[in-house]
Design a protein around this motif. Structure first.
Motif: not given
Length: 88
Positions: A36, A39-40, A45-47, A50, A64, A68
Motif C-alpha cells: 500500500n 503504491t501511494k 506503480l499499481s498493486p 507489485i 516498473s 520500484y
C-alpha cells in the motif's frame, strides 16, 4: 485427430521470476514498505504490478522495476543482484 499443443514463442523462466520476486519482496519489507505504501509513493506503480513482480506470476516492464527501486531508494541493479543458477 490429435490436437497439437500450442506453444508460446515468448521466453519465460518461471523459476527466475519467482526468485526475483522473492528478492524484491525481501528488499521491500527490509526497507519497511508495505504494498500500500509503495503504491501511494510510487506514481504509476499499481498493486497489480507489485504483486506480479513479487509473486513471479508475470512479466513486468523495465520501467516498473526502475520505479520500484527508486521508491526504495535503490539502484535498479540492486533488484537484479541475487544468486540464481541459470544452468539448473
Amino acid at each position: 485427430k490429435k490436437r497439437q499443443k500450442k506453444t508460446s514463442n515468448r521466453y519465460k523462466n518461471e523459476e527466475y521470476l519467482i526468485a526475483l520476486g522473492e528478492h524484491c519482496r525481501k528488499l521491500r519489507t527490509k526497507a519497511g514498505y508495505s504494498v500500500n505504501r509503495m503504491t501511494k509513493e510510487g506514481e504509476q506503480l499499481s498493486p497489480d504490478v507489485i504483486n506480479r513482480l513479487e509473486s513471479g506470476s508475470g512479466a513486468v516492464t523495465v520501467l516498473s522495476i526502475a520505479r520500484y527501486a527508486d521508491i526504495l531508494g535503490l539502484h535498479p541493479k540492486k533488484l537484479l543482484d541475487f544468486s540464481f543458477d541459470f544452468n539448473e
